[in-house]
Design an enzyme around this catalytic site. Structure first.
Site, PDB file in Angstrom:
ATOM      1  N   GLU A   9       0.652  -1.495  -0.184  1.00 23.00           N
ATOM      2  CA  GLU A   9      -0.421  -0.448   0.210  1.00 23.00           C
ATOM      3  C   GLU A   9       0.924   1.566   0.078  1.00 23.00           C
ATOM      4  O   GLU A   9       0.957   1.991   1.172  1.00 23.00           O
ATOM      5  CB  GLU A   9      -0.995  -0.459   0.860  1.00 23.00           C
TER       6      GLU A   9
ATOM      7  N   TYR B  34     -10.850  -3.081   1.339  1.00 27.90           N
ATOM      8  CA  TYR B  34     -11.900  -3.403   2.113  1.00 27.90           C
ATOM      9  C   TYR B  34     -13.577  -2.574   2.263  1.00 27.90           C
ATOM     10  O   TYR B  34     -14.036  -2.842   2.507  1.00 27.90           O
ATOM     11  CB  TYR B  34     -11.017  -2.807   2.904  1.00 27.90           C
TER      12      TYR B  34
HETATM   13  C1  FCB Z   1      -4.208  -1.922   5.511  1.00 25.05           C
HETATM   14  C2  FCB Z   1      -2.720  -2.520   6.002  1.00 25.05           C
HETATM   15  C3  FCB Z   1      -3.020  -3.423   7.373  1.00 25.05           C
HETATM   16  C4  FCB Z   1      -3.568  -3.539   8.099  1.00 25.05           C
HETATM   17  C5  FCB Z   1      -5.599  -3.300   7.188  1.00 25.05           C
HETATM   18  C6  FCB Z   1      -6.457  -2.987   8.265  1.00 25.05           C
HETATM   19  O1  FCB Z   1      -4.545  -0.666   5.247  1.00 25.05           O
HETATM   20  O2  FCB Z   1      -1.840  -3.046   5.027  1.00 25.05           O
HETATM   21  O3  FCB Z   1      -1.571  -3.719   7.957  1.00 25.05           O
HETATM   22  O4  FCB Z   1      -3.527  -2.609   9.130  1.00 25.05           O
HETATM   23  O5  FCB Z   1      -4.877  -2.401   6.752  1.00 25.05           O
END
Ligand code: FCB
Length: 471
Positions: free
Chosen positions: A179, A309
């Site tokens: 990311e 997510y």
């Molecule tokens: C992402 C991260 C990971 C974790 C999730 C919930 O953005 O890569 O480390 O914190 O979110």
């Protein structure tokens, strides 16, 4: 360990949604979130050690100092993975453990840990998948400019060579960066994450240097471990306009540019999107991009990692009523809207259609590249119940629905190779400290006792069945 009622109805039966043979069913973690042992065996501070120690930055003053003690308990943790039947495990390597102070050379005691972990995984029949950078930059490198410095790409290439030289004979899947949007825009743009700098110009510079580091690392990995699959993990998202009014559609275009295309276009097409360059002209003239940089950045990759997510819902903010500050350089012209429907303990919308949308869109726009879902999961307020189990039916439902969405994408022609649930263990959730639980395995932070949640038992069934029911 729990006695449980696995909801059989959600496991695959003959006619249901099966994933291809050889599909990687995994779980993911990151070094700073689970390892602890921050001062052991020669490790030096990362930017997250410094940030966590700064009052007011992390909830309850938490830090990764102890975390889940995975550095010492990794054998037990690999046993839990084997018990669940995982076929792959995505972990990250801590740069300041392997190269204290970010200096060239190697701290063998630090590197030995990952060597042992990889062997332990292989002995348990689990594919190791390594991420080289999951946000824990050596503080010493930040002190001399961090991702703002062009020569950080040389440092990263050197670090990559050190790690790949040792693990490259056994690690089959590599992610250079995790990311990079978060590193650049949360770390340097709005300052919500380490190192806490808040300057949009710096965020754009950091974006470019992260991508340069990625390209250099791909080159090193290719030379060191030609049989491995090499790529990076991006938090690509579905960005939706709040209405179909042209101003809202344009706001969605801007955010899509700054979240998705600013990373995917250089890596997969060898150019920055011209609309993003135009949108950000008041912060930078992009003169930090030199001749041939894009050739380095677009070094071919084998597989793309997608962390998903939730989708974003965005609209235009009127010029006289600019939206609140965001991690994005938008001159206040974009406003983020609340999404309808249920949310997780992070307040994140539960919307599996966004996962399918991202997978299909990337395949349509960039060609049929192999994809791993390198992270997907949910935080819920899990508790060990009186019967000793953790009854996380909400997580089972969340994962089930996202697996169905992933299967839809697969059926639609997406070359999906694997799925890593975030996360194996409850862990240090960055600015939220230990207050959010994402694990398939519950961790009691006082005793370090691990308890497989109902979702872990359910996942074992999914893996054994090779899929889920349509339900
Ligand atoms: C992402 C991260 C990971 C974790 C999730 C919930 O953005 O890569 O480390 O914190 O979110």
């Amino acid at each position: 360990m729990s006695t449980l009622a696995v909801p059989q109805a959600t496991l695959a039966t003959e006619s249901d949604l099966r994933f291809p043979a050889g599909f990687w069913w995994g779980a993911a973690t990151a070094a700073y979130q689970i390892e602890g042992a921050v001062t052991e065996d020669g490790r030096t501070p990362s930017i997250w050690d410094t940030f966590s120690a700064t009052p007011g930055k992390v909830e309850a003053g938490d830090s990764g100092e102890r975390a889940t003690e995975h550095y010492h308990r990794y054998r037990d943790d690999v046993r839990l993975m084997a018990d669940m039947g995982l076929s792959a495990y995505r972990f990250s390597v801590s740069w300041p453990r392997v190269q204290p102070h970010g200096r060239a050379g190697v701290n063998l005691r630090g590197l030995d840990f990952y060597d042992r972990l990889v062997d332990e995984l292989l002995a348990a029949g689990i594919h190791p998948a390594a991420t080289l950078y999951h946000w824990d930059l050596p503080q010493a490198l930040e002190d001399v400019g961090g991702w703002g410095r062009r020569d950080i790409a040389d440092r990263f290439a050197d670090y990559t060579a050190t790690v790949a030289g040792r693990l490259g004979d056994r690690v089959r899947l590599w992610n250079t960066l995790n990311e990079p949007w978060c590193s650049a825009f949360l770390g340097y743009g709005c300052g919500a994450h380490a190192p806490g700098r808040a300057d949009y110009h710096d965020a754009l510079v950091a974006t470019h240097h992260l991508l340069m580091a990625h390209g250099r690392a791909v080159e090193v990995l290719r030379a060191t471990c030609p049989a491995a699959q090499i790529g990076l993990a991006v938090n690509a998202g579905a960005v939706r306009p709040v209405t179909d009014h042209p101003a809202d559609v344009d706001a969605a275009r801007r955010i899509d540019g700054l979240l998705n295309r600013i990373f995917l276009d250089p890596v997969l097409r060898g150019c920055y999107p011209s609309d993003v360059q135009a949108d950000t002209a008041s912060w930078t003239d992009w003169s930090f991009v030199h001749d041939d940089d894009l050739t380095i950045i677009s070094e071919p990759i084998d597989a793309l990692g997608i962390n998903y997510y939730q989708p974003d819902l965005v609209g235009a903010a009127p010029a006289d009523r600019p939206g609140p500050a965001t991690p994005y350089p938008t001159d206040g012209r974009v406003a983020f809207h609340p999404k309808p429907g249920p949310v997780t303990d992070m307040g994140w919308a539960i919307d599996p259609s966004g996962l399918q949308e991202v997978l299909v869109r990337i395949t349509a726009d960039y060609g049929q590249i192999p994809i791993f879902i390198t992270e997907n999961g949910a935080a819920f307020p899990d508790r060990v119940a009186a019967d000793g189990a953790v009854h996380d039916a909400d997580r089972i439902d969340f994962l089930h629905r996202h697996f169905v969405a992933a299967h839809e994408a697969l059926s639609g022609g997406v070359d999906l190779r694997g799925y890593f649930v975030w996360s194996l263990l409850d862990n240090f959730e960055w600015v939220h400290g230990y207050s959010r639980r994402f694990g398939l395995v519950h961790v009691d932070y006082d005793t370090q006792a691990r308890t497989l949640k109902d979702s872990a038992h359910w996942y074992r069934g999914v893996i054994a069945a090779g899929g889920v029911s349509r339900r």
